[in-house]
Design an enzyme around this catalytic site. Structure first.
Site: not given
Length: 288
Positions: A92, A149, A254
């Site tokens: 995200d 991921h 980050s």
């Protein structure tokens, strides 16, 4: 640049990055309810975190702030794009930059770029397959899901821990700190995939307490020295991760940078610097 911005930038150079980050990391592991519950409640409200997506929806049910920050999402919260051959967004956040790797350098922001060789820890053999290839930099903001991921299924070949600074990695520092992502502490993960070598680089930042991977656990050791781990044929059990599988996670931060070699991928139409993205959406498509 106004006075406040100048002071913030000066602080990036003057603050004791690692000491501050480790101190905050210890606080983030505090299990005392009088401390962690108000902190988590403030964070949820301040950053408008959607707890309905989480497996554990009650913010106070987490044992400490880091457990909340790296929370798992419920099944279906991040569906994986099913387009044939789709390369998935690893996290995200928002696209910081994406495009071609030109003359061995990656575009950072107006007036700034950084070296692929330096990003990958100075290993020329590791960097060579990505010269002339493609990169995408994804910035994870505080409100985002902080697990990273796999964009494609892959077998782990190498992992490198690269010590460095811990500058903030927001848009302002990207525009004002030269070679930001090649200066910060980072973990380089190199995979063999159906699209050739793929690197996923987990970049640390100010107050990032640690970076973890699913196969090695904590990989930002207290002794900040370059560490190189080789896997592959010599490994007793090769580490293979499916597309969409969790690779690692950030405890406070980050940025994730994905690299592919030349003539392998085309970035999805409509994506550009500033585009909001979610883990699992199509990031790129394979070139024929």
């Amino acid at each position: 640049m106004n006075i406040q911005e100048r002071l913030f930038l000066a602080g990036q150079y003057l603050l004791p990055h690692h000491a501050l980050s480790r101190l905050i990391g210890c606080a983030a592991e505090c299990r005392a309810e009088w401390f962690k519950n108000p902190l988590i409640s403030w964070f949820v409200k301040r950053y408008q975190v959607d707890m309905s997506e989480a497996v554990i929806g009650n913010p106070h049910a987490y044992e400490h702030f880091n457990a909340f920050f790296t929370r798992a999402l419920r099944d279906g919260a991040r569906p994986l794009d099913a387009s044939p051959g789709a390369i998935l967004c690893p996290a995200d956040g928002a696209i910081s930059q994406l495009g071609a790797i030109e003359h061995g350098r990656i575009f950072q922001a107006k007036g700034h770029s950084f070296s692929v060789l330096e990003l990958l820890g100075g290993d020329a053999e590791m960097a060579a397959p990505f010269m002339g290839g493609q990169f995408a930099t994804v910035y994870l903001s505080p409100k985002d899901y902080h697990r990273v991921h796999m964009p494609l299924a892959g077998t782990l070949r190498e992992m490198v821990y690269v010590p460095g600074k811990l500058f903030s990695v927001n848009g302002f520092t990207a525009e004002n700190v030269p070679e930001l992502f090649a200066r910060n502490e980072r973990v380089v993960c190199l995979f063999d995939t159906e699209r050739g070598p793929m690197a996923v680089v987990l970049v640390g930042a100010m107050i990032v307490a640690s970076v973890e991977t699913v196969w090695a656990g904590l990989v930002t050791p207290p002794k900040r020295a370059l560490k190189h781990f080789r896997y592959g044929a010599a490994a007793q059990q090769p580490i293979h991760l499916d597309k969409g599988a969790e690779l690692g996670r950030f405890k406070l931060g980050s940025t994730a940078i994905v690299l592919f070699g030349p003539e392998q991928v085309r970035w999805a139409e409509g994506l550009a610097a500033g585009s909001a993205v979610r883990m699992g959406q199509q990031l790129a498509e394979p070139l024929a």
